[in-house]
Design a protein around this motif. Structure first.
Motif, PDB file in Angstrom:
ATOM      1  N   GLY A   1       0.886  -1.191   0.007  1.00  0.00           N
ATOM      2  CA  GLY A   1      -0.030  -0.029   0.099  1.00  0.00           C
ATOM      3  C   GLY A   1       0.839   1.214  -0.029  1.00  0.00           C
ATOM      4  O   GLY A   1       0.511   2.073   0.619  1.00  0.00           O
ATOM      5  N   ASN A   2       2.025   1.232  -0.873  1.00  0.00           N
ATOM      6  CA  ASN A   2       2.777   2.352  -0.794  1.00  0.00           C
ATOM      7  C   ASN A   2       3.074   2.936  -2.256  1.00  0.00           C
ATOM      8  O   ASN A   2       4.072   3.513  -2.308  1.00  0.00           O
ATOM      9  CB  ASN A   2       4.145   2.189  -0.248  1.00  0.00           C
ATOM     10  CG  ASN A   2       4.159   1.864   1.293  1.00  0.00           C
ATOM     11  OD1 ASN A   2       4.131   0.676   1.710  1.00  0.00           O
ATOM     12  ND2 ASN A   2       4.469   2.931   2.104  1.00  0.00           N
ATOM     13  N   ALA A   3       2.002   2.956  -2.985  1.00  0.00           N
ATOM     14  CA  ALA A   3       1.889   3.459  -4.315  1.00  0.00           C
ATOM     15  C   ALA A   3       1.731   5.052  -4.113  1.00  0.00           C
ATOM     16  O   ALA A   3       1.107   5.500  -3.051  1.00  0.00           O
ATOM     17  CB  ALA A   3       0.540   3.172  -5.311  1.00  0.00           C
ATOM     18  N   SER A   4       2.616   5.946  -4.751  1.00  0.00           N
ATOM     19  CA  SER A   4       2.609   7.447  -4.511  1.00  0.00           C
ATOM     20  C   SER A   4       2.719   8.190  -5.872  1.00  0.00           C
ATOM     21  O   SER A   4       3.380   7.692  -6.661  1.00  0.00           O
ATOM     22  CB  SER A   4       3.960   7.388  -3.643  1.00  0.00           C
ATOM     23  OG  SER A   4       3.713   8.916  -3.634  1.00  0.00           O
ATOM     24  N   LYS A   5       2.104   9.194  -5.725  1.00  0.00           N
ATOM     25  CA  LYS A   5       2.025   9.987  -6.988  1.00  0.00           C
ATOM     26  C   LYS A   5       3.036  11.516  -6.452  1.00  0.00           C
ATOM     27  O   LYS A   5       2.251  11.836  -5.480  1.00  0.00           O
ATOM     28  CB  LYS A   5       0.964  10.332  -7.743  1.00  0.00           C
ATOM     29  CG  LYS A   5       0.352   9.295  -8.461  1.00  0.00           C
ATOM     30  CD  LYS A   5      -1.000   9.472  -8.902  1.00  0.00           C
ATOM     31  CE  LYS A   5      -1.365  10.699  -9.780  1.00  0.00           C
ATOM     32  NZ  LYS A   5      -1.102  10.095 -11.286  1.00  0.00           N
ATOM     33  N   THR A   6       3.970  11.930  -7.072  1.00  0.00           N
ATOM     34  CA  THR A   6       4.579  13.225  -6.602  1.00  0.00           C
ATOM     35  C   THR A   6       3.569  14.233  -6.717  1.00  0.00           C
ATOM     36  O   THR A   6       3.606  15.548  -6.408  1.00  0.00           O
ATOM     37  CB  THR A   6       6.017  13.371  -6.975  1.00  0.00           C
ATOM     38  OG1 THR A   6       5.782  13.243  -8.559  1.00  0.00           O
ATOM     39  CG2 THR A   6       6.852  12.264  -6.839  1.00  0.00           C
ATOM     40  N   SER A   7       2.807  14.220  -7.880  1.00  0.00           N
ATOM     41  CA  SER A   7       1.907  15.341  -8.108  1.00  0.00           C
ATOM     42  C   SER A   7       0.607  14.482  -9.034  1.00  0.00           C
ATOM     43  O   SER A   7       0.829  13.265  -9.386  1.00  0.00           O
ATOM     44  CB  SER A   7       2.628  16.256  -8.945  1.00  0.00           C
ATOM     45  OG  SER A   7       2.832  15.794 -10.229  1.00  0.00           O
ATOM     46  N   PHE A   8      -0.432  15.330  -9.317  1.00  0.00           N
ATOM     47  CA  PHE A   8      -1.666  14.772 -10.076  1.00  0.00           C
ATOM     48  C   PHE A   8      -1.156  14.374 -11.604  1.00  0.00           C
ATOM     49  O   PHE A   8      -1.862  13.367 -11.726  1.00  0.00           O
ATOM     50  CB  PHE A   8      -2.662  15.490  -9.927  1.00  0.00           C
ATOM     51  CG  PHE A   8      -2.580  16.990 -11.117  1.00  0.00           C
ATOM     52  CD1 PHE A   8      -2.826  16.754 -11.971  1.00  0.00           C
ATOM     53  CD2 PHE A   8      -2.091  18.077 -10.528  1.00  0.00           C
ATOM     54  CE1 PHE A   8      -2.963  17.864 -13.001  1.00  0.00           C
ATOM     55  CE2 PHE A   8      -1.918  19.081 -11.395  1.00  0.00           C
ATOM     56  CZ  PHE A   8      -2.398  18.954 -12.643  1.00  0.00           C
ATOM     57  N   SER A   9      -0.142  15.099 -11.996  1.00  0.00           N
ATOM     58  CA  SER A   9       0.513  14.715 -13.285  1.00  0.00           C
ATOM     59  C   SER A   9       1.239  13.627 -13.463  1.00  0.00           C
ATOM     60  O   SER A   9       1.663  13.469 -14.678  1.00  0.00           O
ATOM     61  CB  SER A   9       0.678  16.051 -14.110  1.00  0.00           C
ATOM     62  OG  SER A   9       1.784  16.701 -13.336  1.00  0.00           O
ATOM     63  N   SER A  10       1.875  13.209 -12.366  1.00  0.00           N
ATOM     64  CA  SER A  10       2.818  12.310 -12.568  1.00  0.00           C
ATOM     65  C   SER A  10       2.605  10.768 -12.497  1.00  0.00           C
ATOM     66  O   SER A  10       1.320  10.358 -12.112  1.00  0.00           O
ATOM     67  CB  SER A  10       3.865  12.460 -11.207  1.00  0.00           C
ATOM     68  OG  SER A  10       3.136  11.905  -9.988  1.00  0.00           O
ATOM     69  N   ALA A  11       3.255   9.789 -13.091  1.00  0.00           N
ATOM     70  CA  ALA A  11       3.029   8.303 -13.084  1.00  0.00           C
ATOM     71  C   ALA A  11       3.176   7.901 -11.450  1.00  0.00           C
ATOM     72  O   ALA A  11       3.539   8.401 -10.511  1.00  0.00           O
ATOM     73  CB  ALA A  11       3.928   7.649 -13.849  1.00  0.00           C
ATOM     74  N   VAL A  12       2.602   6.346 -11.344  1.00  0.00           N
ATOM     75  CA  VAL A  12       2.481   6.060  -9.989  1.00  0.00           C
ATOM     76  C   VAL A  12       3.758   5.473  -9.663  1.00  0.00           C
ATOM     77  O   VAL A  12       4.514   4.867 -10.631  1.00  0.00           O
ATOM     78  CB  VAL A  12       1.446   4.759  -9.726  1.00  0.00           C
ATOM     79  CG1 VAL A  12       1.546   3.915  -8.783  1.00  0.00           C
ATOM     80  CG2 VAL A  12       0.187   5.278 -10.022  1.00  0.00           C
ATOM     81  N   GLU A  13       4.475   5.789  -8.563  1.00  0.00           N
ATOM     82  CA  GLU A  13       5.787   5.176  -8.072  1.00  0.00           C
ATOM     83  C   GLU A  13       5.515   4.545  -6.652  1.00  0.00           C
ATOM     84  O   GLU A  13       4.490   4.184  -6.411  1.00  0.00           O
ATOM     85  CB  GLU A  13       6.687   6.511  -7.843  1.00  0.00           C
ATOM     86  CG  GLU A  13       6.926   7.302  -9.251  1.00  0.00           C
ATOM     87  CD  GLU A  13       7.778   8.644  -9.332  1.00  0.00           C
ATOM     88  OE1 GLU A  13       7.686   9.115  -8.054  1.00  0.00           O
ATOM     89  OE2 GLU A  13       8.120   9.043 -10.205  1.00  0.00           O
TER      90      GLU A  13
END
Length: 447
Positions: free
Chosen positions: A327-339
């Motif tokens: 459960g550690n999917a993250s987006k640095t901004s709304f426009s970024s891909a999932v990291e």
């Protein structure tokens, strides 16, 4: 167009265009930063933003597009965007659109005290902080910086697989940097508080600690080079966790950018070391019941009693490793891909107060500042060589100030050499927190 109306129109168009799996990630964010100088408002920056990311699985590839405008014209642009990007972004790893969790925990990520703080009250707090800092001691020449930023926002994820989750949050930080005269030179102090609870912003305490931080730096000079027993402050241990948190990132491991590959179950730290990723922490700066793929989050030990437990995963990296996502999917901004990223990452506290830690060190150095972290630390190998300052500890007592020294070592060796942990837990700047720790020894370059 209202968000829900836009979502309905976009999903209808996506279905008409033959898209099968697709998702909206929508954020709102409002922030207010107040800065003061000479007990006058120097800066007042209010921002209010919204953004939407639309992604879709097309022929096994994930296409992304985004917009800040929710209007009819944006719908065709978003559909075309995901189709085009899916053609050009080829990835051998399987991608996922998550269908929703069975249970999402209740998480307190929005504090009413901060939510109810008015702009006028925030300005008053900043001006009062600067004034009390400036007047705390006659040695204070000026206050170089004084500010407070408050942020509130929301995240909503809705997809074609039945997922529909949303959360609200708020957070804030305030800092002050007084300057005192040391002979003919200026010496600065610093104090920062990170919390979404207004009661944590004790103006008198912040002023006192920032000025005393400056005062104790007067007359600082380097010590002789050698290996020293180290008391690392809570703030600087949090900085160390921030620098090297990527070692626990599964994406970095799978790309060969971490030394922790295949080391689950091995001892990598002192037996008193427990490193936690806790997205369910009440009022934590990164608390959330779901990650940026909509997966339910959970408390987890990365290191338990010195033993490495798990990396951090999103759906893609977990599938690649043959494990469950953490459960550690993250987006640095709304426009970024999932990291992949940690949430509230911290070293669990011990039970020793600061005075007991100083006494236990007996002879060594108390390090309160580390500089050059971008150039002087290698997140892959764990090696670091950083400019440092602090104070001498002699016979269990804090003594003269120290500067113009360099401390060098390896992060993983530091974890193994932690001998004691304090109870002065504190978040510092971002998502990492710690209490002060005693390290058996670090190489110090000085005179």
């Amino acid at each position: 167009m209202e968000f829900l109306d836009f979502k309905e129109a976009l999903f209808k168009k996506a279905k008409e265009e033959g898209l099968e799996k697709y998702e909206i990630y929508y954020i709102t964010k409002e922030s207010l930063e107040v800065k003061s100088y000479e007990v006058q408002v120097e800066g007042y920056a209010l921002s209010d933003s919204k953004g939407l990311c639309f992604r879709a699985l097309i022929d096994g590839n994930m296409g992304y597009s985004y917009t800040e405008k929710l209007d009819i014209e944006a719908i065709d642009i978003l559909i075309k965007g995901v189709k085009d990007s899916a053609k050009f972004i080829k990835n051998e790893d399987q991608e996922f659109i998550y269908g929703g969790g069975s249970k999402y925990e209740t998480v307190k990520a929005e504090n009413e005290s901060l939510k109810n703080l008015s702009a006028e009250e925030q300005i008053k707090m900043v001006l009062e902080l600067e004034e009390k800092t400036k007047n705390y001691a006659k040695e204070v020449e000026k206050v170089a910086e004084c500010a407070m930023e408050t942020t509130s926002g929301s995240v909503t994820i809705i997809n074609s697989e039945g997922l529909n989750v949303s959360r609200k949050y708020n957070t804030a930080y305030s800092y002050v940097a007084p300057v005192v005269l040391d002979g003919t030179e200026m010496v600065d102090g610093f104090n920062i508080v990170v919390s979404n609870n207004v009661l944590d912003y004790d103006i008198d305490k912040m002023a006192k600690e920032s000025v005393e931080d400056a005062l104790i730096k007067r007359g600082a000079k380097p010590v002789k080079s050698g290996n020293y027993r180290i008391l690392l402050s809570n703030e600087m241990m949090a900085v160390m966790l921030k620098i090297f948190q990527s070692a626990f990132n599964s994406d970095k491991v799978q790309k060969g950018l971490s030394l922790l590959k295949g080391k689950e179950g091995e001892t990598i730290a002192s037996e008193i070391v427990n490193i936690v990723d806790n997205p369910l922490m009440n009022n934590g700066p990164c608390s959330t019941p779901f990650d940026d793929e909509g997966v339910e989050t959970k408390f987890k030990y990365l290191v338990k009693d010195g033993v490495f437990q798990t990396l951090l995963y999103n759906l893609k990296t977990a599938n690649k490793a043959g494990v469950k996502t953490t459960g550690n999917a993250s987006k640095t901004s709304f426009s970024s891909a999932v990291e992949v990223a940690a949430t509230n990452l911290y070293l669990e506290s011990g039970n020793l107060n600061f005075e007991e830690l100083v006494s236990l060190v007996n002879d060594g150095l108390y390090i309160t500042s580390l500089e050059g972290t971008h150039a002087g630390a290698n997140a892959v190998t764990g090696d670091f060589s950083l400019a440092a300052s602090g104070r001498v500890i002699r016979n269990g007592v804090l003594c003269e100030a120290v500067n113009q020294i360099t401390v060098a070592g390896n992060f993983f060796d530091v974890l193994k050499d932690i001998e004691a942990i304090g109870n002065d837990f504190k978040f510092y700047h971002s998502n990492t927190a710690s209490s002060s720790v005693i390290i058996k020894g670090l190489a110090v370059a000085g005179e």
